[in-house]
Design a protein around this motif. Sequence first.
Motif, PDB file in Angstrom:
ATOM      1  N   CYS A 170      -8.421 -38.542  64.229  1.00 52.18           N
ATOM      2  CA  CYS A 170      -8.348 -37.144  64.678  1.00 52.18           C
ATOM      3  C   CYS A 170      -6.897 -36.657  64.691  1.00 52.18           C
ATOM      4  O   CYS A 170      -6.614 -35.482  64.375  1.00 52.18           O
ATOM      5  CB  CYS A 170      -8.974 -36.996  66.052  1.00 52.18           C
ATOM      6  SG  CYS A 170     -10.774 -37.222  66.065  1.00 52.18           S
ATOM      7  N   TRP A 174      -5.401 -33.516  62.567  1.00 54.98           N
ATOM      8  CA  TRP A 174      -4.583 -32.464  63.184  1.00 54.98           C
ATOM      9  C   TRP A 174      -3.284 -32.269  62.403  1.00 54.98           C
ATOM     10  O   TRP A 174      -2.846 -31.137  62.148  1.00 54.98           O
ATOM     11  CB  TRP A 174      -4.307 -32.831  64.637  1.00 54.98           C
ATOM     12  CG  TRP A 174      -3.478 -31.831  65.387  1.00 54.98           C
ATOM     13  CD1 TRP A 174      -3.447 -30.480  65.191  1.00 54.98           C
ATOM     14  CD2 TRP A 174      -2.566 -32.110  66.446  1.00 54.98           C
ATOM     15  NE1 TRP A 174      -2.575 -29.869  66.072  1.00 54.98           N
ATOM     16  CE2 TRP A 174      -2.013 -30.868  66.866  1.00 54.98           C
ATOM     17  CE3 TRP A 174      -2.163 -33.256  67.105  1.00 54.98           C
ATOM     18  CZ2 TRP A 174      -1.083 -30.769  67.887  1.00 54.98           C
ATOM     19  CZ3 TRP A 174      -1.246 -33.148  68.127  1.00 54.98           C
ATOM     20  CH2 TRP A 174      -0.703 -31.920  68.520  1.00 54.98           C
ATOM     21  N   SER A 179      -6.125 -29.127  62.562  1.00 51.31           N
ATOM     22  CA  SER A 179      -7.343 -28.999  63.361  1.00 51.31           C
ATOM     23  C   SER A 179      -7.064 -29.490  64.782  1.00 51.31           C
ATOM     24  O   SER A 179      -7.179 -30.679  65.081  1.00 51.31           O
ATOM     25  CB  SER A 179      -8.475 -29.800  62.715  1.00 51.31           C
ATOM     26  OG  SER A 179      -9.640 -29.746  63.504  1.00 51.31           O
ATOM     27  N   ALA A 182     -10.243 -31.086  66.591  1.00 49.49           N
ATOM     28  CA  ALA A 182     -10.526 -32.502  66.330  1.00 49.49           C
ATOM     29  C   ALA A 182      -9.672 -33.385  67.228  1.00 49.49           C
ATOM     30  O   ALA A 182     -10.145 -34.406  67.762  1.00 49.49           O
ATOM     31  CB  ALA A 182     -10.279 -32.817  64.859  1.00 49.49           C
ATOM     32  N   TRP A 185     -11.097 -33.163  70.875  1.00 51.92           N
ATOM     33  CA  TRP A 185     -12.346 -33.908  71.028  1.00 51.92           C
ATOM     34  C   TRP A 185     -12.112 -35.416  70.913  1.00 51.92           C
ATOM     35  O   TRP A 185     -12.710 -36.209  71.650  1.00 51.92           O
ATOM     36  CB  TRP A 185     -13.350 -33.463  69.964  1.00 51.92           C
ATOM     37  CG  TRP A 185     -14.062 -32.206  70.313  1.00 51.92           C
ATOM     38  CD1 TRP A 185     -13.833 -30.964  69.797  1.00 51.92           C
ATOM     39  CD2 TRP A 185     -15.103 -32.075  71.268  1.00 51.92           C
ATOM     40  NE1 TRP A 185     -14.668 -30.044  70.367  1.00 51.92           N
ATOM     41  CE2 TRP A 185     -15.476 -30.703  71.281  1.00 51.92           C
ATOM     42  CE3 TRP A 185     -15.767 -32.954  72.113  1.00 51.92           C
ATOM     43  CZ2 TRP A 185     -16.484 -30.206  72.097  1.00 51.92           C
ATOM     44  CZ3 TRP A 185     -16.774 -32.457  72.927  1.00 51.92           C
ATOM     45  CH2 TRP A 185     -17.133 -31.111  72.929  1.00 51.92           C
ATOM     46  N   ASN A 243     -18.285 -29.773  65.023  1.00 52.99           N
ATOM     47  CA  ASN A 243     -17.008 -30.479  65.119  1.00 52.99           C
ATOM     48  C   ASN A 243     -17.027 -31.807  64.360  1.00 52.99           C
ATOM     49  O   ASN A 243     -16.740 -32.867  64.895  1.00 52.99           O
ATOM     50  CB  ASN A 243     -16.665 -30.748  66.584  1.00 52.99           C
ATOM     51  CG  ASN A 243     -15.471 -29.953  67.057  1.00 52.99           C
ATOM     52  OD1 ASN A 243     -14.663 -29.495  66.255  1.00 52.99           O
ATOM     53  ND2 ASN A 243     -15.361 -29.801  68.346  1.00 52.99           N
ATOM     54  N   TRP A 245     -15.122 -33.039  62.191  1.00 55.49           N
ATOM     55  CA  TRP A 245     -13.853 -33.717  61.975  1.00 55.49           C
ATOM     56  C   TRP A 245     -13.461 -34.607  63.169  1.00 55.49           C
ATOM     57  O   TRP A 245     -12.599 -35.467  63.035  1.00 55.49           O
ATOM     58  CB  TRP A 245     -12.744 -32.689  61.735  1.00 55.49           C
ATOM     59  CG  TRP A 245     -12.759 -32.139  60.342  1.00 55.49           C
ATOM     60  CD1 TRP A 245     -13.808 -31.538  59.719  1.00 55.49           C
ATOM     61  CD2 TRP A 245     -11.697 -32.158  59.407  1.00 55.49           C
ATOM     62  NE1 TRP A 245     -13.475 -31.162  58.452  1.00 55.49           N
ATOM     63  CE2 TRP A 245     -12.163 -31.531  58.228  1.00 55.49           C
ATOM     64  CE3 TRP A 245     -10.383 -32.614  59.419  1.00 55.49           C
ATOM     65  CZ2 TRP A 245     -11.377 -31.368  57.094  1.00 55.49           C
ATOM     66  CZ3 TRP A 245      -9.593 -32.438  58.287  1.00 55.49           C
ATOM     67  CH2 TRP A 245     -10.098 -31.837  57.142  1.00 55.49           C
ATOM     68  N   SER A 246     -14.073 -34.364  64.301  1.00 55.77           N
ATOM     69  CA  SER A 246     -13.752 -35.200  65.466  1.00 55.77           C
ATOM     70  C   SER A 246     -14.454 -36.554  65.432  1.00 55.77           C
ATOM     71  O   SER A 246     -14.159 -37.413  66.255  1.00 55.77           O
ATOM     72  CB  SER A 246     -14.154 -34.458  66.755  1.00 55.77           C
ATOM     73  OG  SER A 246     -15.560 -34.250  66.810  1.00 55.77           O
TER      74      SER A 246
END
Length: 316
Positions: A170, A174, A179, A182, A185, A243, A245-246
């Motif tokens: 994550c 970012w 993001s 992500a 979370w 979400n 990507w998390s």
Amino acid sequence: MASSDNPFNDNPFAVGSSVTEDTSRPTGGGWAGAGNSSGAWGSSPPQTTYNNAVAAEDTPIVAPTTIPTSMGVIGSSSMNNKASSSSAREKDLDKREAALNRKEAELKRLETELRNNPGAARRKNWPIWCSIVHHNIKEDIPENLQWTMRTAYFAYLGLLVCLVWNFIGCCGAWITDGSIAAFLWGSLYVVGGVPGAWFLWYGRLYRAMMKDSAFGYGLFFLFFTSAHLIFTAWSAIAPPIINSWSHVGFWVGAQEVSQESSALAVLYYIGGGLWSAEFLWSFWSLKKVYWAFRGAGHSAGDVKRDAARNAVASSV
């Protein structure tokens, strides 16, 4: 040859010889010889008198009335040694008695503490670098259930590894795509997932096996299947719904992240493998726990009865 020169003239066994009794012998005394009389057999040796032998036998033997000085010293030293050894033994016994008294006092103190605070003996020892909770499978869990408990413990440790790797992925998302959701979370999963998994399913299973509680097993099955297994399966697949990507999983790594960064895609692929391995091991642990639950003679009815009993006890 003249008869006077014949050396065998005084032979008493010779023919015609006359044996004359020696009148010089004492009638009541010893058998003393007559001086240096000699015959054909040479000179006769001197003989010990019979009276001296009888006198020696009749002489009484008188025991000494005094103890030699050396014997007295030996006796006194042996008595001193015995006295010193007995005193040393008494001192040793006194020391042992004092030690037993101290242990007895310590046990009484511990019993009082346990009576006043039942959780005082459960020393916090996990994790090692920052002791927060008590954890000792070897001493708390019955021997026949220790391996089953360890499979669940490995599932919990695997979850920690997956959550940390998920957080790393994550952070990469970012940095690469900006993001922030992500990252947030992923941070929430680590902060809430580590203690949440302990108190929701692992700690409940630990206490259930330690106390043989059917209700504890029931709570473990509820939270382990509804929370842990579903979350690990979702993270492994990482579907592009909410979400995505998390969750460092295969779907996001294969379709979305690979278009942004190949290095980040590798992180997501590895994360998907870790989540998949965690799901498979957790499912195997669930089967082991269920076998232990049934092997202990528990059933769904026992869980309901224990739940009702606990509800009544808490209300009272």
